[in-house]
Design an enzyme around this catalytic site. Structure first.
Site, PDB file in Angstrom:
ATOM      1  N   GLY A   1       9.870 -10.641  -7.191  1.00  0.00           N
ATOM      2  CA  GLY A   1      10.578 -11.332  -8.268  1.00  0.00           C
ATOM      3  C   GLY A   1      12.055 -11.365  -7.949  1.00  0.00           C
ATOM      4  O   GLY A   1      12.661 -10.335  -7.632  1.00  0.00           O
TER       5      GLY A   1
ATOM      6  N   GLU B   1      14.857 -11.738  -9.645  1.00  0.00           N
ATOM      7  CA  GLU B   1      15.821 -10.965 -10.432  1.00  0.00           C
ATOM      8  C   GLU B   1      15.644  -9.467 -10.216  1.00  0.00           C
ATOM      9  O   GLU B   1      16.627  -8.724 -10.126  1.00  0.00           O
ATOM     10  CB  GLU B   1      15.660 -11.314 -11.919  1.00  0.00           C
ATOM     11  CG  GLU B   1      15.885 -12.778 -12.237  1.00  0.00           C
ATOM     12  CD  GLU B   1      14.640 -13.643 -12.060  1.00  0.00           C
ATOM     13  OE1 GLU B   1      14.723 -14.858 -12.291  1.00  0.00           O
ATOM     14  OE2 GLU B   1      13.568 -13.084 -11.692  1.00  0.00           O
TER      15      GLU B   1
ATOM     16  N   ASN C   1      14.470  -8.132  -7.494  1.00  0.00           N
ATOM     17  CA  ASN C   1      14.979  -7.867  -6.145  1.00  0.00           C
ATOM     18  C   ASN C   1      16.481  -7.609  -6.169  1.00  0.00           C
ATOM     19  O   ASN C   1      16.987  -6.698  -5.509  1.00  0.00           O
ATOM     20  CB  ASN C   1      14.700  -9.050  -5.221  1.00  0.00           C
ATOM     21  CG  ASN C   1      13.246  -9.191  -4.832  1.00  0.00           C
ATOM     22  OD1 ASN C   1      12.467  -8.255  -4.958  1.00  0.00           O
ATOM     23  ND2 ASN C   1      12.872 -10.368  -4.369  1.00  0.00           N
TER      24      ASN C   1
ATOM     25  N   SER D   1      21.579 -22.800  -2.234  1.00  0.00           N
ATOM     26  CA  SER D   1      21.510 -23.261  -0.856  1.00  0.00           C
ATOM     27  C   SER D   1      22.063 -24.679  -0.827  1.00  0.00           C
ATOM     28  O   SER D   1      22.215 -25.325  -1.869  1.00  0.00           O
ATOM     29  CB  SER D   1      20.062 -23.221  -0.344  1.00  0.00           C
ATOM     30  OG  SER D   1      19.230 -24.022  -1.153  1.00  0.00           O
TER      31      SER D   1
ATOM     32  N   GLY E   1      24.990 -18.512   7.953  1.00  0.00           N
ATOM     33  CA  GLY E   1      25.834 -17.713   7.077  1.00  0.00           C
ATOM     34  C   GLY E   1      25.981 -18.312   5.702  1.00  0.00           C
ATOM     35  O   GLY E   1      25.003 -18.743   5.085  1.00  0.00           O
TER      36      GLY E   1
ATOM     37  N   ASP F   1      17.995 -13.232  -2.337  1.00  0.00           N
ATOM     38  CA  ASP F   1      18.234 -12.216  -3.366  1.00  0.00           C
ATOM     39  C   ASP F   1      19.079 -11.078  -2.809  1.00  0.00           C
ATOM     40  O   ASP F   1      19.948 -10.539  -3.504  1.00  0.00           O
ATOM     41  CB  ASP F   1      16.907 -11.670  -3.881  1.00  0.00           C
ATOM     42  CG  ASP F   1      15.980 -12.763  -4.378  1.00  0.00           C
ATOM     43  OD1 ASP F   1      16.474 -13.784  -4.887  1.00  0.00           O
ATOM     44  OD2 ASP F   1      14.750 -12.601  -4.240  1.00  0.00           O
TER      45      ASP F   1
END
Length: 317
Positions: free
Chosen positions: A34, A36, A38, A194, A231, A258
């Protein structure tokens, strides 16, 4: 638990992992998963106070979820137990050395039934930062309303909000996600995405600089763009900064984003400048991709320097 540095809201899943094709049978190993949770684990391992809130089933997998979070030092006092719904499951199979496939069994789960009342007490207790993702509002109408309410309540209480877009194509379309996430981003001080997710918090078809400028106008002060093996880029009103990824042997990319977020937030809690926050984010991302599991390989604070100047196959004696 005292007021946490970080409060995260979402659905914790149980991940069942196979080293080969699921259709061929074989052993499954059980893990906490999960986005959050993590992040909460990553932050807690670095010595910060972290709390996670959501709905958790009273089934055995729900007990496993809470046990794992408590073992990591993540506060779960605000969790709501749900006796009527099961824990969401995620199956991962290592189909080839380069391809991992994921199957979800989370429809009707306890976590998907999140509602505003589940969050009132945890938000009232306060935090230095509230972390949300674009996954939870995709789970149900009540979860969507709960996340919107949490963002608004945090801002009203003076708690900064970090939003990781984290688009999941199996949960909702890009248009549906944009309709919810673009307004939600206006409550955030930090937005993480991303490169291919940025348009979900801005105008469709707008380039990176245009989306960032729009987010700044709406009150966001930091936009982090994850670039995978290249990066990450950080946009602030003062300019743009880039950090490269650490050179490691990647064995499992699940949870890397995460980990990046956890590292960045840890640096923020420690008062590091932007460069320091980005370096810590890149370090945790490297730990994540070079070890298996969603969060199992994330470092303790004393291990942050393990990858400094390392070489492949290093043995620390």
């Amino acid at each position: 638990m005292t007021t946490p540095d970080l409060l995260t809201v979402g659905e914790a899943l149980v991940s069942l992992r196979s080293a080969g094709p699921l259709a061929a049978g074989g052993a499954l190993t059980t893990h906490l998963a999960g986005a959050e949770s993590n992040v909460a684990v990553g932050v807690a391992r670095l010595g910060h106070r972290a709390a996670w809130v959501g709905r958790v089933s009273t089934d055995e997998f729900g007990e496993f979820t809470l046990r794992q979070l408590r073992a990591e030092g993540v506060g779960v006092d605000g969790v709501t137990r749900d006796p009527d719904r099961p824990t969401g499951l995620m199956f991962l199979e290592q189909r080839t050395a380069d391809v991992t496939r994921v199957q979800y069994h989370r429809a009707g789960s306890a976590g998907s039934a999140l509602r505003v009342d589940d969050l009132r007490a945890p938000l009232a207790a306060g935090a230095r930062m509230l972390h949300l993702t674009g996954i939870t509002p995709a789970l149900s109408d009540t979860a969507r309303e709960a996340i919107r309410w949490a963002a608004e309540a945090a801002v009203a209480a003076g708690i900064p909000v970090c939003l990781d877009v984290n688009h999941r194509v199996r949960l909702w379309s890009r248009d549906s996600a944009r309709e919810v996430l673009a307004p939600l981003a206006g409550h955030a001080s930090t937005v993480i995405a991303s490169a291919d997710e940025l348009d979900l918090v801005g105008d469709p078809g707008a380039d990176e600089s245009a989306v960032v400028a729009e987010l700044f106008r709406r009150g966001v002060d930091t936009v982090l763009v994850k670039l995978g093996s290249e990066g990450a880029r950080a946009h602030t009103p003062a300019g743009v900064e880039h950090v490269g990824a650490l050179a490691v042997t990647a064995v499992d990319t699940v949870g890397a984003g995460d980990a990046f977020t956890a590292g960045y937030l840890s640096g923020w809690f420690d008062g590091l400048d932007l460069t320091g926050r980005l370096r810590r984010a890149a370090t945790l991302g490297a730990f994540a991709v070079s070890s298996r599991g969603d969060c199992e390989g994330l470092p303790r604070r004393a291990e942050l320097s393990l990858l400094d100047g390392h070489e492949a196959g290093s043995v620390l004696r």
